[in-house]
Design a protein around this motif. Structure first.
Motif, PDB file in Angstrom:
ATOM      1  N   ALA A 141      26.986  49.487  70.978  1.00 63.27           N
ATOM      2  CA  ALA A 141      26.946  48.383  71.948  1.00 63.27           C
ATOM      3  C   ALA A 141      27.346  48.944  73.314  1.00 63.27           C
ATOM      4  N   THR A 142      26.500  49.790  73.878  1.00 64.21           N
ATOM      5  CA  THR A 142      26.822  50.533  75.092  1.00 64.21           C
ATOM      6  C   THR A 142      26.986  49.629  76.300  1.00 64.21           C
ATOM      7  N   LYS A 143      28.076  49.810  77.010  1.00 62.46           N
ATOM      8  CA  LYS A 143      28.355  49.056  78.232  1.00 62.46           C
ATOM      9  C   LYS A 143      28.216  49.936  79.472  1.00 62.46           C
ATOM     10  N   LEU A 144      28.520  51.254  79.342  1.00 60.09           N
ATOM     11  CA  LEU A 144      28.437  52.171  80.470  1.00 60.09           C
ATOM     12  C   LEU A 144      27.913  53.510  79.976  1.00 60.09           C
ATOM     13  N   THR A 145      26.973  54.089  80.730  1.00 60.68           N
ATOM     14  CA  THR A 145      26.389  55.381  80.393  1.00 60.68           C
ATOM     15  C   THR A 145      26.443  56.292  81.611  1.00 60.68           C
ATOM     16  N   ILE A 146      26.824  57.550  81.399  1.00 60.47           N
ATOM     17  CA  ILE A 146      26.731  58.573  82.445  1.00 60.47           C
ATOM     18  C   ILE A 146      25.894  59.706  81.865  1.00 60.47           C
ATOM     19  N   THR A 147      24.761  59.989  82.505  1.00 57.52           N
ATOM     20  CA  THR A 147      23.861  61.029  82.009  1.00 57.52           C
ATOM     21  C   THR A 147      24.301  62.408  82.502  1.00 57.52           C
ATOM     22  N   THR A 148      23.716  63.443  81.917  1.00 59.45           N
ATOM     23  CA  THR A 148      24.025  64.806  82.356  1.00 59.45           C
ATOM     24  C   THR A 148      23.520  65.057  83.774  1.00 59.45           C
ATOM     25  N   ALA A 149      22.602  64.240  84.267  1.00 61.05           N
ATOM     26  CA  ALA A 149      22.117  64.343  85.644  1.00 61.05           C
ATOM     27  C   ALA A 149      23.060  63.654  86.628  1.00 61.05           C
ATOM     28  N   GLY A 150      24.077  62.939  86.092  1.00 62.40           N
ATOM     29  CA  GLY A 150      25.034  62.248  86.948  1.00 62.40           C
ATOM     30  C   GLY A 150      24.695  60.802  87.236  1.00 62.40           C
ATOM     31  N   ASN A 151      23.611  60.296  86.664  1.00 57.50           N
ATOM     32  CA  ASN A 151      23.258  58.896  86.861  1.00 57.50           C
ATOM     33  C   ASN A 151      24.168  58.008  86.028  1.00 57.50           C
ATOM     34  N   VAL A 152      24.528  56.857  86.590  1.00 55.66           N
ATOM     35  CA  VAL A 152      25.438  55.923  85.926  1.00 55.66           C
ATOM     36  C   VAL A 152      24.698  54.622  85.649  1.00 55.66           C
ATOM     37  N   GLY A 153      24.814  54.146  84.425  1.00 52.43           N
ATOM     38  CA  GLY A 153      24.196  52.884  84.044  1.00 52.43           C
ATOM     39  C   GLY A 153      25.237  51.900  83.558  1.00 52.43           C
ATOM     40  N   ILE A 154      25.217  50.706  84.101  1.00 54.38           N
ATOM     41  CA  ILE A 154      26.090  49.632  83.642  1.00 54.38           C
ATOM     42  C   ILE A 154      25.200  48.605  82.952  1.00 54.38           C
ATOM     43  N   GLY A 155      25.405  48.436  81.652  1.00 55.60           N
ATOM     44  CA  GLY A 155      24.576  47.510  80.882  1.00 55.60           C
ATOM     45  C   GLY A 155      23.225  48.087  80.511  1.00 55.60           C
ATOM     46  N   THR A 156      23.027  49.376  80.715  1.00 57.84           N
ATOM     47  CA  THR A 156      21.788  50.037  80.341  1.00 57.84           C
ATOM     48  C   THR A 156      22.096  51.434  79.815  1.00 57.84           C
ATOM     49  N   THR A 157      21.300  51.902  78.885  1.00 61.76           N
ATOM     50  CA  THR A 157      21.484  53.253  78.355  1.00 61.76           C
ATOM     51  C   THR A 157      20.550  54.251  79.015  1.00 61.76           C
ATOM     52  N   THR A 158      19.710  53.769  79.943  1.00 60.81           N
ATOM     53  CA  THR A 158      18.750  54.653  80.605  1.00 60.81           C
ATOM     54  C   THR A 158      18.803  54.502  82.121  1.00 60.81           C
ATOM     55  N   PRO A 159      19.915  54.913  82.756  1.00 60.15           N
ATOM     56  CA  PRO A 159      19.987  54.812  84.214  1.00 60.15           C
ATOM     57  C   PRO A 159      18.977  55.746  84.872  1.00 60.15           C
ATOM     58  N   ILE A 160      18.273  55.239  85.886  1.00 58.27           N
ATOM     59  CA  ILE A 160      17.226  56.029  86.540  1.00 58.27           C
ATOM     60  C   ILE A 160      17.595  56.456  87.953  1.00 58.27           C
ATOM     61  N   SER A 161      18.809  56.095  88.389  1.00 55.52           N
ATOM     62  CA  SER A 161      19.270  56.484  89.717  1.00 55.52           C
ATOM     63  C   SER A 161      20.783  56.666  89.676  1.00 55.52           C
TER      64      SER A 161
END
Length: 64
Positions: free
Chosen positions: A26-46
């Motif tokens: 139940a992901t609430k926050l994601t930080i990708t290896t590219a440094g993108n941060v997603g709140i409420g999404t698992t696929t941040p694009i920026s």
């Protein structure tokens, strides 16, 4: 309430904070290896990607 934090190896080794007992449940926050941060999404694009309603206080400005 149970929270889990850590690396999700099934999702390009993204760091996640989940509202559940396991990473990816139940992901609430994601930080990708590219440094993108997603709140409420698992696929941040920026640098900051949000999904869901937003709220702001009078005199402040935020665009997602």
């Amino acid at each position: 309430m149970t929270w889990a934090t850590g690396i999700d190896n099934s999702d390009s080794t993204s760091f996640k904070i989940d509202n559940g007992s396991t990473i990816g449940s139940a992901t609430k926050l994601t930080i990708t290896t590219a440094g993108n941060v997603g709140i409420g999404t698992t696929t941040p694009i920026s640098a900051l990607t949000g999904n869901g309603p937003t709220a702001s206080m009078a005199g402040s400005s935020m665009r997602l």
